[in-house]
Design a protein around this motif. Structure first.
Motif, PDB file in Angstrom:
ATOM      1  N   ASP A  98       0.844  -1.190   0.000  1.00  0.00           N
ATOM      2  CA  ASP A  98       0.000   0.000   0.000  1.00  0.00           C
ATOM      3  C   ASP A  98       0.880   1.241   0.000  1.00  0.00           C
ATOM      4  O   ASP A  98       2.095   1.167   0.225  1.00  0.00           O
ATOM      5  CB  ASP A  98      -0.914  -0.007   1.231  1.00  0.00           C
ATOM      6  CG  ASP A  98      -2.168   0.833   1.043  1.00  0.00           C
ATOM      7  OD1 ASP A  98      -2.254   1.572   0.041  1.00  0.00           O
ATOM      8  OD2 ASP A  98      -3.057   0.742   1.901  1.00  0.00           O
ATOM      9  N   SER A 100       0.235   5.920   0.366  1.00  0.00           N
ATOM     10  CA  SER A 100      -0.743   6.999   0.475  1.00  0.00           C
ATOM     11  C   SER A 100      -1.149   7.491  -0.915  1.00  0.00           C
ATOM     12  O   SER A 100      -0.401   7.337  -1.892  1.00  0.00           O
ATOM     13  CB  SER A 100      -0.169   8.158   1.293  1.00  0.00           C
ATOM     14  OG  SER A 100       0.960   8.714   0.631  1.00  0.00           O
ATOM     15  N   ASP A 101      -2.336   8.092  -1.001  1.00  0.00           N
ATOM     16  CA  ASP A 101      -2.844   8.552  -2.291  1.00  0.00           C
ATOM     17  C   ASP A 101      -1.896   9.537  -2.973  1.00  0.00           C
ATOM     18  O   ASP A 101      -1.642   9.440  -4.179  1.00  0.00           O
ATOM     19  CB  ASP A 101      -4.212   9.227  -2.104  1.00  0.00           C
ATOM     20  CG  ASP A 101      -5.312   8.222  -1.791  1.00  0.00           C
ATOM     21  OD1 ASP A 101      -5.024   7.010  -1.757  1.00  0.00           O
ATOM     22  OD2 ASP A 101      -6.460   8.649  -1.570  1.00  0.00           O
ATOM     23  N   ASP A 102      -1.367  10.493  -2.200  1.00  0.00           N
ATOM     24  CA  ASP A 102      -0.516  11.508  -2.824  1.00  0.00           C
ATOM     25  C   ASP A 102       0.775  10.898  -3.367  1.00  0.00           C
ATOM     26  O   ASP A 102       1.261  11.292  -4.435  1.00  0.00           O
ATOM     27  CB  ASP A 102      -0.212  12.650  -1.848  1.00  0.00           C
ATOM     28  CG  ASP A 102       0.486  12.175  -0.585  1.00  0.00           C
ATOM     29  OD1 ASP A 102       0.147  11.082  -0.103  1.00  0.00           O
ATOM     30  OD2 ASP A 102       1.373  12.890  -0.081  1.00  0.00           O
ATOM     31  N   ARG A 131      -8.943   1.302  -4.367  1.00  0.00           N
ATOM     32  CA  ARG A 131      -9.010   1.113  -2.908  1.00  0.00           C
ATOM     33  C   ARG A 131     -10.303   0.421  -2.511  1.00  0.00           C
ATOM     34  O   ARG A 131     -10.308  -0.470  -1.660  1.00  0.00           O
ATOM     35  CB  ARG A 131      -8.916   2.467  -2.192  1.00  0.00           C
ATOM     36  CG  ARG A 131      -7.526   2.990  -2.066  1.00  0.00           C
ATOM     37  CD  ARG A 131      -7.328   3.887  -0.853  1.00  0.00           C
ATOM     38  NE  ARG A 131      -6.023   4.513  -0.933  1.00  0.00           N
ATOM     39  CZ  ARG A 131      -4.885   3.913  -0.648  1.00  0.00           C
ATOM     40  NH1 ARG A 131      -4.898   2.643  -0.253  1.00  0.00           N
ATOM     41  NH2 ARG A 131      -3.734   4.552  -0.751  1.00  0.00           N
ATOM     42  N   ASP A 146       3.392  -0.637   3.999  1.00  0.00           N
ATOM     43  CA  ASP A 146       3.189   0.699   3.448  1.00  0.00           C
ATOM     44  C   ASP A 146       4.512   1.174   2.854  1.00  0.00           C
ATOM     45  O   ASP A 146       5.505   1.308   3.560  1.00  0.00           O
ATOM     46  CB  ASP A 146       2.709   1.659   4.538  1.00  0.00           C
ATOM     47  CG  ASP A 146       2.292   3.002   3.976  1.00  0.00           C
ATOM     48  OD1 ASP A 146       3.153   3.679   3.384  1.00  0.00           O
ATOM     49  OD2 ASP A 146       1.120   3.383   4.136  1.00  0.00           O
ATOM     50  N   SER A 148       5.094   4.073   1.282  1.00  0.00           N
ATOM     51  CA  SER A 148       5.083   5.515   1.001  1.00  0.00           C
ATOM     52  C   SER A 148       6.454   6.160   1.148  1.00  0.00           C
ATOM     53  O   SER A 148       6.820   7.050   0.384  1.00  0.00           O
ATOM     54  CB  SER A 148       4.081   6.224   1.919  1.00  0.00           C
ATOM     55  OG  SER A 148       2.785   5.720   1.736  1.00  0.00           O
ATOM     56  N   PRO A 186       2.706   2.930   9.848  1.00  0.00           N
ATOM     57  CA  PRO A 186       1.396   2.423   9.415  1.00  0.00           C
ATOM     58  C   PRO A 186       1.265   0.910   9.469  1.00  0.00           C
ATOM     59  O   PRO A 186       0.151   0.387   9.471  1.00  0.00           O
ATOM     60  CB  PRO A 186       1.280   2.943   7.974  1.00  0.00           C
ATOM     61  CG  PRO A 186       2.681   3.187   7.542  1.00  0.00           C
ATOM     62  CD  PRO A 186       3.444   3.584   8.756  1.00  0.00           C
TER      63      PRO A 186
END
Length: 294
Positions: A98, A100-102, A131, A146, A148, A186
């Motif tokens: 996964d 984050s969206d940004d 998602r 995560d 990111s 996360p």
């Protein structure tokens, strides 16, 4: 009479998650670890593949299958297929990647490619659709990573840490120090807060040092409650780790935090790791997420 039951094919890992979260990097890292990797397999083909690995016996001891929304309508069957495989086999796990969206938007923009589900909309529209579609898969995953804050090299290293051979260990425990001011990790299963201890940052002679330096270690462990907490928390975690092994949960993360992730959390993470490394069947790794930050 011939035994027609499939032979044990060893470990099977389903790699899935958000587009742009690093599935290809994870697959390459697994291949480097001698996993047999199959990319973009429709979920309905998982059982025939596992039957084939059973016929192959020990020739394919560890198989990783990358499954994602490129299969569109076929992908919808993944939760049911995974559930059926788990009922029938002991060694099937799901790794969900996964971000984050940004971060995902930036990654798609960097490679100048559309999101597979964006259609006539924006990249963010595609991410939101994905998602929603992946929600049941994420909820039932054995491990969520995560990515990111990872570049491709850091992600490859993390995958190697998770899936390299660990001898006879049934469970891998990552103890991760972090700073609350940079946010919670996360992927943490459990979080311990070390801000009940005095902060060495306010001691001028210790400020420039870290929890890996002996003067900081001595200072932290001499504080009221430090050793008592370590002993009590380690004792409390033993039945948890034993339960994880019984439930075939192969990896967990215990996050140990302080304000900046440089002093108290580093000391306590190291001390906790020393205690928990004695637990049977558990391989312990230490990670200091924020140690190098200013």
């Amino acid at each position: 009479m011939t035994d027609e039951s499939p032979r044990d094919a060893g470990e099977v890992l389903i790699v899935t998650g958000m587009s742009g979260a690093g599935r290809s990097t994870a697959a390459d890292a697994l291949e480097d670890l001698d996993w047999y990797v199959v990319d973009n397999l429709p979920p309905q083909m998982l059982k025939p593949l596992l039957d084939l690995t059973g016929i192959a016996g020990g020739a394919l001891p560890r198989v990783a299958v990358v499954v994602d929304v490129r299969g569109r309508t076929l992908f919808a069957g993944l939760p049911d297929v995974t559930r059926a495989l788990r009922d029938a086999r002991q060694h099937v796990r799901v790794l969900f990647l996964d971000a984050s969206d940004d971060v995902l938007v930036r990654r798609f923009e960097a490679v100048r490619r559309p999101h597979p589900l964006q259609g006539d909309g924006t990249i963010l529209d595609g991410i939101h659709r994905e998602r929603e579609r992946l929600r049941p898969v994420r909820e039932s995953a054995d491990m969520i990573v995560d990515t990111s804050t990872y570049n491709i090299h850091q992600l490859a290293t993390h995958i190697a840490d998770l899936f390299a051979e660990s001898g006879s260990a049934k469970h891998t425990l990552t103890i991760q120090s972090f700073g609350f001011k940079y946010g919670l990790p996360p992927d943490a299963d459990l979080v311990a807060d070390m801000r009940f201890l005095p902060n060495p940052f306010w001691e001028e002679s210790l400020r420039a040092l870290t929890g890996e330096d002996e003067p900081v270690r001595e200072y932290v462990l001499e504080q009221d409650g430090a050793r008592e907490f370590l002993d009590a928390y380690a004792t409390a975690l033993v039945p948890v780790l034993e339960g994880y092994q019984r439930e075939n949960k192969r990896h967990s993360v215990v996050a140990v935090g302080c304000t900046g992730g440089k002093h108290r959390s580093v000391v306590m993470a190291r001390e906790l790791a020393a205690r928990l490394s004695q637990v049977s069947g558990v391989a312990v790794r230490i990670k200091h997420r924020d140690l190098g930050r200013e």
